[in-house]
Motif scaffolding. Structure first.
Motif, PDB file in Angstrom:
ATOM      1  N   PRO A   1       1.701   6.157  -0.252  1.00 54.27           N
ATOM      2  CA  PRO A   1       3.019   5.728   0.228  1.00 54.27           C
ATOM      3  C   PRO A   1       2.944   5.199   1.660  1.00 54.27           C
ATOM      4  O   PRO A   1       2.184   5.693   2.488  1.00 54.27           O
ATOM      5  N   VAL A   2       3.730   4.174   1.919  1.00 54.63           N
ATOM      6  CA  VAL A   2       3.833   3.586   3.255  1.00 54.63           C
ATOM      7  C   VAL A   2       5.313   3.430   3.567  1.00 54.63           C
ATOM      8  O   VAL A   2       6.088   3.001   2.718  1.00 54.63           O
ATOM      9  N   ILE A   3       5.688   3.796   4.777  1.00 60.74           N
ATOM     10  CA  ILE A   3       7.074   3.661   5.218  1.00 60.74           C
ATOM     11  C   ILE A   3       7.084   2.697   6.398  1.00 60.74           C
ATOM     12  O   ILE A   3       6.329   2.868   7.345  1.00 60.74           O
ATOM     13  N   GLU A   4       7.924   1.678   6.304  1.00 57.98           N
ATOM     14  CA  GLU A   4       8.088   0.748   7.417  1.00 57.98           C
ATOM     15  C   GLU A   4       9.513   0.839   7.922  1.00 57.98           C
ATOM     16  O   GLU A   4      10.460   0.816   7.139  1.00 57.98           O
ATOM     17  N   GLU A   5       9.651   0.951   9.227  1.00 56.74           N
ATOM     18  CA  GLU A   5      10.970   0.998   9.836  1.00 56.74           C
ATOM     19  C   GLU A   5      11.386  -0.416  10.209  1.00 56.74           C
ATOM     20  O   GLU A   5      10.644  -1.143  10.856  1.00 56.74           O
ATOM     21  N   GLU A   6      12.561  -0.800   9.749  1.00 56.77           N
ATOM     22  CA  GLU A   6      13.108  -2.113  10.070  1.00 56.77           C
ATOM     23  C   GLU A   6      14.539  -1.931  10.527  1.00 56.77           C
ATOM     24  O   GLU A   6      15.319  -1.276   9.862  1.00 56.77           O
ATOM     25  N   ASP A   7      14.880  -2.501  11.637  1.00 64.17           N
ATOM     26  CA  ASP A   7      16.208  -2.432  12.233  1.00 64.17           C
ATOM     27  C   ASP A   7      16.906  -1.103  11.938  1.00 64.17           C
ATOM     28  O   ASP A   7      16.641  -0.109  12.574  1.00 64.17           O
ATOM     29  N   ASP A   8      17.798  -1.091  10.957  1.00 65.36           N
ATOM     30  CA  ASP A   8      18.583   0.110  10.679  1.00 65.36           C
ATOM     31  C   ASP A   8      18.206   0.816   9.383  1.00 65.36           C
ATOM     32  O   ASP A   8      18.950   1.654   8.891  1.00 65.36           O
ATOM     33  N   TYR A   9      17.069   0.474   8.800  1.00 64.13           N
ATOM     34  CA  TYR A   9      16.699   1.107   7.543  1.00 64.13           C
ATOM     35  C   TYR A   9      15.178   1.219   7.422  1.00 64.13           C
ATOM     36  O   TYR A   9      14.432   0.624   8.181  1.00 64.13           O
ATOM     37  N   TYR A  10      14.774   2.024   6.459  1.00 67.13           N
ATOM     38  CA  TYR A  10      13.362   2.199   6.166  1.00 67.13           C
ATOM     39  C   TYR A  10      13.057   1.538   4.831  1.00 67.13           C
ATOM     40  O   TYR A  10      13.865   1.575   3.915  1.00 67.13           O
ATOM     41  N   SER A  11      11.887   0.954   4.733  1.00 62.43           N
ATOM     42  CA  SER A  11      11.475   0.443   3.421  1.00 62.43           C
ATOM     43  C   SER A  11      10.231   1.220   2.998  1.00 62.43           C
ATOM     44  O   SER A  11       9.361   1.519   3.815  1.00 62.43           O
ATOM     45  N   TYR A  12      10.200   1.559   1.729  1.00 63.39           N
ATOM     46  CA  TYR A  12       9.118   2.351   1.161  1.00 63.39           C
ATOM     47  C   TYR A  12       8.380   1.512   0.136  1.00 63.39           C
ATOM     48  O   TYR A  12       8.995   0.827  -0.675  1.00 63.39           O
ATOM     49  N   PHE A  13       7.068   1.574   0.169  1.00 69.06           N
ATOM     50  CA  PHE A  13       6.247   0.905  -0.830  1.00 69.06           C
ATOM     51  C   PHE A  13       4.897   1.602  -0.870  1.00 69.06           C
ATOM     52  O   PHE A  13       4.668   2.567  -0.133  1.00 69.06           O
ATOM     53  N   THR A  14       4.041   1.146  -1.759  1.00 71.07           N
ATOM     54  CA  THR A  14       2.707   1.746  -1.848  1.00 71.07           C
ATOM     55  C   THR A  14       1.648   0.678  -1.615  1.00 71.07           C
ATOM     56  O   THR A  14       1.875  -0.505  -1.856  1.00 71.07           O
ATOM     57  N   LEU A  15       0.508   1.132  -1.143  1.00 77.36           N
ATOM     58  CA  LEU A  15      -0.663   0.279  -0.940  1.00 77.36           C
ATOM     59  C   LEU A  15      -1.870   0.982  -1.536  1.00 77.36           C
ATOM     60  O   LEU A  15      -1.962   2.206  -1.484  1.00 77.36           O
ATOM     61  N   PRO A  16      -2.824   0.233  -2.056  1.00 78.09           N
ATOM     62  CA  PRO A  16      -4.035   0.873  -2.561  1.00 78.09           C
ATOM     63  C   PRO A  16      -4.901   1.412  -1.420  1.00 78.09           C
ATOM     64  O   PRO A  16      -5.005   0.801  -0.362  1.00 78.09           O
ATOM     65  N   LEU A  17      -5.475   2.553  -1.663  1.00 79.98           N
ATOM     66  CA  LEU A  17      -6.483   3.141  -0.788  1.00 79.98           C
ATOM     67  C   LEU A  17      -7.736   3.301  -1.618  1.00 79.98           C
ATOM     68  O   LEU A  17      -7.705   3.967  -2.658  1.00 79.98           O
ATOM     69  N   GLY A  18      -8.809   2.669  -1.194  1.00 79.52           N
ATOM     70  CA  GLY A  18     -10.088   2.813  -1.871  1.00 79.52           C
ATOM     71  C   GLY A  18     -10.942   3.827  -1.139  1.00 79.52           C
ATOM     72  O   GLY A  18     -11.097   3.752   0.086  1.00 79.52           O
ATOM     73  N   VAL A  19     -11.464   4.785  -1.871  1.00 77.86           N
ATOM     74  CA  VAL A  19     -12.371   5.785  -1.310  1.00 77.86           C
ATOM     75  C   VAL A  19     -13.667   5.668  -2.094  1.00 77.86           C
ATOM     76  O   VAL A  19     -13.690   5.875  -3.312  1.00 77.86           O
ATOM     77  N   ILE A  20     -14.729   5.302  -1.398  1.00 77.05           N
ATOM     78  CA  ILE A  20     -16.040   5.131  -2.023  1.00 77.05           C
ATOM     79  C   ILE A  20     -16.928   6.249  -1.511  1.00 77.05           C
ATOM     80  O   ILE A  20     -17.135   6.383  -0.301  1.00 77.05           O
ATOM     81  N   VAL A  21     -17.423   7.049  -2.449  1.00 78.89           N
ATOM     82  CA  VAL A  21     -18.216   8.221  -2.086  1.00 78.89           C
ATOM     83  C   VAL A  21     -19.652   8.006  -2.553  1.00 78.89           C
ATOM     84  O   VAL A  21     -19.895   7.716  -3.725  1.00 78.89           O
ATOM     85  N   GLN A  22     -20.580   8.139  -1.609  1.00 79.25           N
ATOM     86  CA  GLN A  22     -22.007   8.146  -1.912  1.00 79.25           C
ATOM     87  C   GLN A  22     -22.546   9.510  -1.511  1.00 79.25           C
ATOM     88  O   GLN A  22     -21.822  10.330  -0.930  1.00 79.25           O
ATOM     89  N   ASP A  23     -23.817   9.754  -1.796  1.00 82.39           N
ATOM     90  CA  ASP A  23     -24.409  11.048  -1.450  1.00 82.39           C
ATOM     91  C   ASP A  23     -24.233  11.387   0.023  1.00 82.39           C
ATOM     92  O   ASP A  23     -23.944  12.525   0.373  1.00 82.39           O
ATOM     93  N   ASP A  24     -24.421  10.401   0.890  1.00 76.60           N
ATOM     94  CA  ASP A  24     -24.419  10.671   2.326  1.00 76.60           C
ATOM     95  C   ASP A  24     -23.513   9.741   3.128  1.00 76.60           C
ATOM     96  O   ASP A  24     -23.672   9.597   4.338  1.00 76.60           O
ATOM     97  N   LEU A  25     -22.549   9.099   2.466  1.00 75.28           N
ATOM     98  CA  LEU A  25     -21.685   8.136   3.139  1.00 75.28           C
ATOM     99  C   LEU A  25     -20.325   8.098   2.461  1.00 75.28           C
ATOM    100  O   LEU A  25     -20.227   8.152   1.236  1.00 75.28           O
ATOM    101  N   LEU A  26     -19.264   8.010   3.275  1.00 78.75           N
ATOM    102  CA  LEU A  26     -17.901   7.871   2.775  1.00 78.75           C
ATOM    103  C   LEU A  26     -17.331   6.575   3.349  1.00 78.75           C
ATOM    104  O   LEU A  26     -17.432   6.333   4.548  1.00 78.75           O
ATOM    105  N   ILE A  27     -16.747   5.756   2.480  1.00 85.59           N
ATOM    106  CA  ILE A  27     -16.136   4.494   2.907  1.00 85.59           C
ATOM    107  C   ILE A  27     -14.690   4.499   2.430  1.00 85.59           C
ATOM    108  O   ILE A  27     -14.424   4.781   1.253  1.00 85.59           O
TER     109      ILE A  27
END
Length: 163
Positions: free
Chosen positions: A119-145
């Motif tokens: 979830p992402v919340i953006e404040e604009e003038d007198d109201y908030y807008s809510y939307f979603t964005l993708p989050l990619g999590v890449i897991v390796q043995d010894d590295l996180l991206i």
């Protein structure tokens, strides 16, 4: 760059979402162009996150094991750099840059990709807008991206030790 107030109204939401990302700070009345951002963190002996200069990725002797690489709206060059250092294909890293991408988990030989909408919340003038964005999590043995289109409070809270 300081722009007149009337210019603010002329920038549409679609233009704000395109790359390069343009962010307007209503407190300073300044526009900032975010071409892309790479942040690299590593834990010290007390498990505190230590920030490492992104230029270290260009250093062939830099060891990425135990690192967290956070990409925000990365350029093609930044994706290629991280891909070259991690062995993860460009397309996997770029998956989170498509705001229409569906949530999923993919397991490959060298890594696991977890793609979720956050979830992402953006404040604009007198109201908030809510939307979603993708989050990619890449897991390796010894590295996180992690990869997102915009800087989010969720990842900021991890960096600040709140989570």
């Amino acid at each position: 760059m300081r722009l007149p107030r009337c210019f603010v109204a002329k920038i549409s939401r679609i233009q704000l979402a395109k790359s390069p990302l343009i962010v307007y700070n209503k407190y300073t009345e300044l526009f900032t162009e975010v071409i892309g951002m790479i942040e690299i963190y590593k834990s010290d002996a007390e498990n505190n996150l230590i920030s490492i200069a992104p230029e270290e990725l260009d250093n062939p002797s830099f060891d990425t094991s135990g690192c967290w690489i956070n990409l925000v709206n990365p350029s093609d060059r930044e994706v290629a750099t991280v891909s070259g250092r991690s062995g993860v294909e460009d397309a996997v890293i770029k998956a989170a840059l498509d705001d229409e991408e569906r949530s999923r988990i993919e397991k490959e030989d060298s890594h696991v990709l977890v793609l979720v909408d956050i979830p992402v919340i953006e404040e604009e003038d007198d109201y908030y807008s809510y939307f979603t964005l993708p989050l990619g999590v890449i897991v390796q043995d010894d590295l996180l991206i992690t990869v997102t289109l915009k800087e989010t409070s969720i990842l900021r809270d991890f960096v600040r030790g709140r989570i």
